[in-house]
Write an enzyme that holds these catalytic residues in place. Structure first.
Site, PDB file in Angstrom:
ATOM      1  N   CYS A 130       0.836  -1.210   0.000  1.00 35.18           N
ATOM      2  CA  CYS A 130       0.000   0.000   0.000  1.00 35.18           C
ATOM      3  C   CYS A 130       0.866   1.253   0.000  1.00 35.18           C
ATOM      4  O   CYS A 130       0.508   2.269  -0.611  1.00 35.18           O
ATOM      5  CB  CYS A 130      -0.935  -0.009   1.211  1.00 35.18           C
ATOM      6  SG  CYS A 130      -2.198  -1.294   1.154  1.00 35.18           S
ATOM      7  N   LYS A 153     -40.569 -30.549  26.097  1.00 30.33           N
ATOM      8  CA  LYS A 153     -41.127 -30.366  24.761  1.00 30.33           C
ATOM      9  C   LYS A 153     -40.032 -30.348  23.695  1.00 30.33           C
ATOM     10  O   LYS A 153     -40.290 -30.684  22.536  1.00 30.33           O
ATOM     11  CB  LYS A 153     -41.935 -29.068  24.696  1.00 30.33           C
ATOM     12  CG  LYS A 153     -43.185 -29.076  25.556  1.00 30.33           C
ATOM     13  CD  LYS A 153     -43.947 -27.776  25.410  1.00 30.33           C
ATOM     14  CE  LYS A 153     -45.220 -27.778  26.262  1.00 30.33           C
ATOM     15  NZ  LYS A 153     -45.964 -26.497  26.142  1.00 30.33           N
ATOM     16  N   ASP A 158     -33.895 -20.850  28.715  1.00 29.57           N
ATOM     17  CA  ASP A 158     -34.856 -19.862  29.211  1.00 29.57           C
ATOM     18  C   ASP A 158     -35.839 -20.466  30.202  1.00 29.57           C
ATOM     19  O   ASP A 158     -36.661 -19.740  30.759  1.00 29.57           O
ATOM     20  CB  ASP A 158     -35.612 -19.241  28.034  1.00 29.57           C
ATOM     21  CG  ASP A 158     -35.809 -17.745  28.218  1.00 29.57           C
ATOM     22  OD1 ASP A 158     -34.964 -17.107  28.872  1.00 29.57           O
ATOM     23  OD2 ASP A 158     -36.813 -17.214  27.707  1.00 29.57           O
ATOM     24  N   LYS A 215     -38.451 -15.320  23.321  1.00 30.46           N
ATOM     25  CA  LYS A 215     -37.225 -15.688  22.627  1.00 30.46           C
ATOM     26  C   LYS A 215     -36.375 -14.476  22.279  1.00 30.46           C
ATOM     27  O   LYS A 215     -35.142 -14.520  22.374  1.00 30.46           O
ATOM     28  CB  LYS A 215     -37.562 -16.457  21.336  1.00 30.46           C
ATOM     29  CG  LYS A 215     -36.332 -16.887  20.556  1.00 30.46           C
ATOM     30  CD  LYS A 215     -36.694 -17.604  19.268  1.00 30.46           C
ATOM     31  CE  LYS A 215     -35.445 -17.940  18.461  1.00 30.46           C
ATOM     32  NZ  LYS A 215     -35.764 -18.634  17.185  1.00 30.46           N
ATOM     33  N   ASP A 259     -38.183 -12.330  14.132  1.00 33.00           N
ATOM     34  CA  ASP A 259     -37.197 -12.454  13.067  1.00 33.00           C
ATOM     35  C   ASP A 259     -37.476 -11.465  11.929  1.00 33.00           C
ATOM     36  O   ASP A 259     -36.552 -10.779  11.461  1.00 33.00           O
ATOM     37  CB  ASP A 259     -37.160 -13.885  12.537  1.00 33.00           C
ATOM     38  CG  ASP A 259     -38.554 -14.477  12.366  1.00 33.00           C
ATOM     39  OD1 ASP A 259     -39.537 -13.714  12.459  1.00 33.00           O
ATOM     40  OD2 ASP A 259     -38.671 -15.691  12.129  1.00 33.00           O
TER      41      ASP A 259
END
Length: 1090
Positions: free
Chosen positions: A69, A375, A405, A547, A791
């Protein structure tokens, strides 16, 4: 950071900080920091000179600039230091430029060409010294294994045939024959040429002439007009072809030219765009325009030809059709410029993984989120974590954060077992390069696992590893079985300490580092990536934002511990299927040309465990392979919630870097008053817009000037004045000086001087439940709150800040996950997505009215509008699916008697719709089966999940009423896809079943009337039957799901559907709006009643 293998728990608000003894395996290790001078222009590492010191370009301020450079700035730039503006002085060994003769000091022509040096034996240095000096070339050569002799040790005659002429081997009229300069590379006889000059005829025997430094360079041909013209022409051709290589990709067949240098692979672009072939995309665009024309003619006919005897039906049908057309436009035009992309992983390695040096690839923090282990099975989460730990990426650059969580001790214990098994699994994966690296899916795949395997120990080690994994599964299943019965006093840890998360709604924050740099190594003694367990603090009375709040907590705690510049988030059931997925993303993020403006790289979602027919369109192929490719050609795909690599700075709410435009050229030929008149209005509008942007984004722009921030931030040193006081940082990011310091590190890393105690304290602080109060978290920073589909909202905010995203589809799918193949679960998944869209539509972030005047492109806005208004289509769709049955039951129709023109119009509309779909499938690579399943589930989801989501969203936003639709399991069958036939009762099943029964009854009634009324009634019946059968065919997968594997239909569905259908039919028969209410005509029956 060393916690001696103990769990860190505490609460900042309650001033609690506890170290709890945990697993013997767990360790917390400090962040290893690498230091080195980086060129501030190109980003490469500054070379070390022969005396062991870094190269220094400017002796005044020592601004870090590498030698290439520095030479380029002296040759092509303003010849001044970018920082202090002092003119660069020539350093020995560097080429001369104009103005060097004015400097004091002895001539250094020998050092400039490196002819007399006996110490420098590096071929690369010799080539650069001789060729770059006067030819403006700085191309590296292949290093030689054997030693390189100095020029004095070479015999000139032995290399005469390999020496190219400086003047391209041609005589020039402007240069005499005795002034053709020859430069002899001393290693040319044993290596490749390092410059692109064509080699002259070997028959030419030209004795090399040494250059006398005392003579003027013009005597050798330098500085003459002919030489300059030839060099300028050669450089122009070279730059043009290099631009083609840079933007279009390198094709050796197309660019076989002796003037084109062979580019260093490490300097070439890391990815390129692959536009859809014009033979596919141009007909597609033509059909879209033709479809618009046909739609205009269609609505012109429909509006001008009402049906007087069924005016209500006609009006409803026209309104529905107009809405369908608007929805089609919003969905269609973002697919106008679809593209595909190709990555070059080999170039990424050549550029950032140089042999003998530490890897320069950027660090990546990977987030895995889970809530309820009952779950979301811990075994699935463990497989996801194992695939992350064994990814093909430098181990010191990877950190895996698992967010629990639900504060479940089952997840904590399962993660502890996973960290122990990872010590055996990770080296096995890397030793044999297996795919995928999630053990559950690797051992269950039905392929020949011996293909391409040549190591005789593979079979033995694979069998041993499979046995180890089965024992690991048994231990995990044992933990799950134990967790089914919770003790009355709650769970306790191994040392007898009560588990801090016994109350899931009231517990302190918890952090445990299981694996790390200086902690437990694998069985072969190698380092392992970090594995960190995080459970944020929860207290009653606080809104934890589900979330999105958990992800923001991970962003903050990861910034304290590792602070990688890039983040990857995956769901707990989405494992890494391609071990090179992170490298694929880095080909975009670390690209020196376009990488700085990319906020995230989105990968498509692929799924395992779906039946071959994909009855409920779980794969969603049309969206991922057609819509997302179209968005990638505009400003990038939307964020879909998982399988996405983020730039941390983009999540912090910073604006995308803006490329400065060169000043516009002005014309002096026009009168001054004309220019003033033409430009006055533009300047006025531009000034008003700039003032608005300045007021709206003043804080963001000030924050983005990271190099100008100094005071009030711990760990950041800067010599320039501060543009932003610390109070504004605390308002934006919260009251953690360590975290604020980390946000200013664009390339990542932990602030220097931070102690273990301070980092632990800040890590607990940033996951406290009240940390986000009165800050911009969830509003402008991190995952955005306000919708269950955080999202879409998060990606939308990034695009509004001017960032662009990239869609990456590797040949081997990067991630794979599990999908709900059961009908009821699938409907509830779609219900949640649609509810989030309704919430965004009714919020201030609705793309219809939010984000104007920012970096969001119009077609990208179209796609976001389509993603939030699609639940509104449920009402027109429900009405339109009911109209065929009503028409069959009443004998009316929504279209008047069709003429030849109308018939041609309807046929044209159906043809262009079909051709558009066929061309989409062609350039998107989607099969007709996947396209048809997508069309069917669009109708099924539209009349059920979308409808319920619309009303639920209105009740939630307008009335504050939360309505949940529960799912109850009723039984199932055993088998490979047993869940597919499992029936779960939900109220979402009622509307589509009712539509199905009404249309079936309508078809029966219509056919019966046609049979009884004779031949003339079959013509008008055809149109009504067509629409009714269209509805039935689209609802066929729904009917098949209700019938189950053994053709069983639940009684509750039959009762509710028949009841509603009967009520509606009887109501219609009683109050028929199409029956004339005039005088009743009485006729004599002819019978004598007396």
């Amino acid at each position: 950071m060393d916690t001696k293998g103990r769990l860190v728990a505490g609460s900042h608000n309650r001033n609690e900080f506890v170290l709890i003894n945990a697993d013997e395996i767990a360790r917390v290790t400090s962040v290893k920091e690498l230091s080195g001078q980086i060129c501030q222009i190109c980003g490469d590492e500054i070379e070390i000179s022969l005396d062991g010191e870094p190269f220094v370009a400017c002796n005044e301020c020592a601004f870090p600039v590498c030698r290439p450079c520095y030479e380029y700035e002296r040759r092509e730039g303003n010849q001044a230091c970018p920082q202090c503006k002092t003119r660069y002085k020539r350093i020995k060994g560097c080429p001369r430029v104009e103005g060097d003769e004015e400097e004091d000091g002895a001539d250094d022509l020998e050092n400039e060409f490196d002819i007399a040096s006996q110490d420098r034996r590096d071929p690369h240095h010799i080539a650069a010294a001789m060729l770059s000096a006067r030819l403006n070339i700085n191309r590296g050569s292949q290093p030689h294994v054997s030693g390189i002799s100095t020029p004095a040790e070479f015999d000139a005659a032995s290399v005469a045939t390999e020496i190219p002429l400086l003047t391209y081997g041609e005589e020039d009229a402007g240069i005499s024959s005795d002034k053709h300069a020859l430069i002899v590379p001393p290693f040319m006889s044993c290596g490749k040429r390092v410059h692109p000059m064509p080699v002259p005829d070997p028959s030419l025997t030209l004795p090399p002439r040494p250059m006398d430094p005392k003579k003027d360079l013009a005597d050798y041909g330098y500085g003459t007009v002919a030489w300059k013209e030839r060099m300028e022409d050669w450089k122009r051709k070279q730059n043009e072809k290099l631009q083609v290589v840079k933007h279009e990709g390198y094709n050796r067949d197309e660019f076989e030219d002796p003037d084109l240098p062979v580019m260093d692979e490490g300097r070439q672009p890391l990815s390129r765009k692959l536009p859809i072939p014009s033979s596919k995309i141009n007909p597609y665009r033509l059909i879209i325009l033709l479809r618009l024309v046909v739609l205009v003619l269609f609505f012109h006919y429909r509006i001008l030809h009402p049906v007087n005897d069924a005016y209500v039906l006609w009006l409803l049908s026209v309104i529905c059709e107009i809405w369908f057309a608007v929805s089609w436009i919003l969905d269609q035009f973002p697919k106008w410029c679809p593209i595909e992309r190709e990555t070059y992983l080999d170039r990424l390695s050549l550029r950032y993984e140089k042999e003998g040096k530490p890897s320069e690839l950027a660090s990546v923090d990977i987030f895995v989120s889970t809530v309820d282990p009952l779950k979301e099975p811990p075994l699935i989460t463990a497989n996801t974590v194992l695939s992350i730990l064994s990814v093909d990426y430098p181990v010191d650059k990877v950190a895996c954060y698992v967010s629990d969580d639900g504060a479940a001790m089952l997840t904590f214990e399962a993660l502890s077992e996973t960290s122990e098994f990872a010590r055996k699994w990770v080296p096995f994966c890397k030793k044999f390069s297996i795919e995928p690296r999630a053990p559950e899916w690797y051992f269950s795949q039905k392929v020949d696992y011996l293909r391409d395997k040549v190591d005789p120990a593979f079979v033995r080690e694979r069998r041993a590893m499979k046995r180890e994994y089965e024992e690991f599964k048994v231990r995990i299943n044992g933990l799950v079985s134990t967790a089914q019965k919770v003790p009355e006093e709650g769970w306790t840890m191994q040392d007898g300490t009560p588990w801090p998360g016994n109350n899931i709604r009231d517990h302190p924050g918890m952090i445990q580092v299981f694996l790390g740099h200086d902690g437990v190594r694998d069985i072969e003694g190698n380092e392992l990536p970090r594995l960190i367990y995080v459970s944020r603090e929860k207290r009653p009375g606080f809104d934890h934002h589900k979330k999105a709040g958990a992800m923001n907590a991970l962003v903050r705690v990861s910034a304290i511990i590792s602070n990688a510049p890039f983040l990857l988030n995956v769901d707990c059931d989405h494992y890494i299927n391609n071990s090179k997925a992170l490298r694929e993303a880095m080909c975009f993020m670390m690209d020196p040309i376009s990488g700085k403006k990319i906020c995230y790289v989105q990968f498509p979602q692929r799924f395992d465990g779906i039946d071959r027919h994909d009855r409920y369109s779980n794969r969603n192929v049309v969206f991922f392979d057609i819509n997302m490719k179209g968005l990638d050609g505009i400003q990038g795909p939307i964020y879909v919630g998982t399988g996405c690599v983020f730039r941390r700075q983009a999540l912090y709410g910073y604006d995308a870097p803006v490329k400065k435009k060169p000043p516009r050229r002005t014309c002096n030929c026009l009168p001054k008053w004309c220019c003033c008149c033409c430009c006055r209005s533009k300047k006025k509008n531009k000034k008003s817009k700039s003032n608005d942007k300045k007021n709206n984004k003043e804080v963001t722009k000030q924050i983005h000037a990271l190099e100008n921030i100094e005071e009030g931030i711990e760990g950041i040193d800067n010599e320039k004045s501060s543009l932003m006081p610390q109070i504004k940082f605390e308002k934006k990011f919260g009251q953690s000086p360590v975290f604020i310091a980390s946000t200013l590190m664009e390339d990542g890393g932990v602030p220097k001087g931070a102690t273990t105690a301070s980092l632990l304290k800040e890590a607990i602080h940033v996951i406290s439940c009240g940390y986000e109060d009165k800050t911009d978290w969830g509003k402008e920073v991190g995952w955005i709150y306000g919708s269950v589909t955080e999202d879409i909202l998060t990606g939308f905010k990034m695009h509004c800040h001017g960032w662009r995203s990239v869609y990456c589809i590797p040949k081997r799918p990067a991630f794979k996950g599990s999908a709900p193949i059961n009908l009821s679960d699938r409907l509830h998944q779609v219900l949640r997505w649609a509810l989030g869209s309704v919430e965004i539509f009714l919020s201030r972030h609705c793309p219809i009215w939010y984000g104007y005047g920012c970096g969001l492109k119009p077609l990208e806005r179209f796609s976001y509008i389509a993603s939030v208004v699609y639940p509104l289509t449920s009402i027109p769709l429900l009405i339109y699916c009911t109209l065929p049955a009503v028409c069959l039951l009443t004998g009316k129709f929504i279209v008047p008697e069709i003429s030849n023109y109308a018939s041609l119009l309807f046929m044209s509309l159906f043809v262009v719709i079909a051709v558009t779909s066929i061309l989409e499938m062609q350039w998107g690579g989607v099969g007709i089966h996947d396209w048809w399943r997508n069309e069917q589930f669009w109708v099924i989801g539209g009349v059920s999940s979308h409808l319920f989501a619309l009303f639920q969203g209105l009740l939630k936003v307008l009335a504050g009423v939360n309505t949940n639709f529960t799912v109850t399991s009723k039984g199932g069958d055993d088998g490979e896809f047993s869940e597919l036939y499992l029936f779960k009762w939900t109220s979402l099943l009622i509307p589509p079943m009712t539509l199905l029964i009404i249309n079936v009854i309508g078809v029966i009634v219509g056919v019966s009337d046609a049979i009884s009324n004779g031949y003339d009634s079959w013509g008008p019946l055809f149109g009504r039957l067509f629409f009714a059968i269209w509805v039935i065919v689209h609802l066929y997968p729904f009917l098949k799901g209700l019938m189950g594997k053994q053709d069983r239909l639940p009684t509750i569905i039959v009762v509710w559907s028949i009841l509603l259908a009967s009520i509606l039919s009887l109501l219609w028969a009683r109050v028929n709006p199409f029956v004339s209410k005039g005088d009743i005509v009485l006729e004599v029956c002819g019978l004598d009643c007396d």
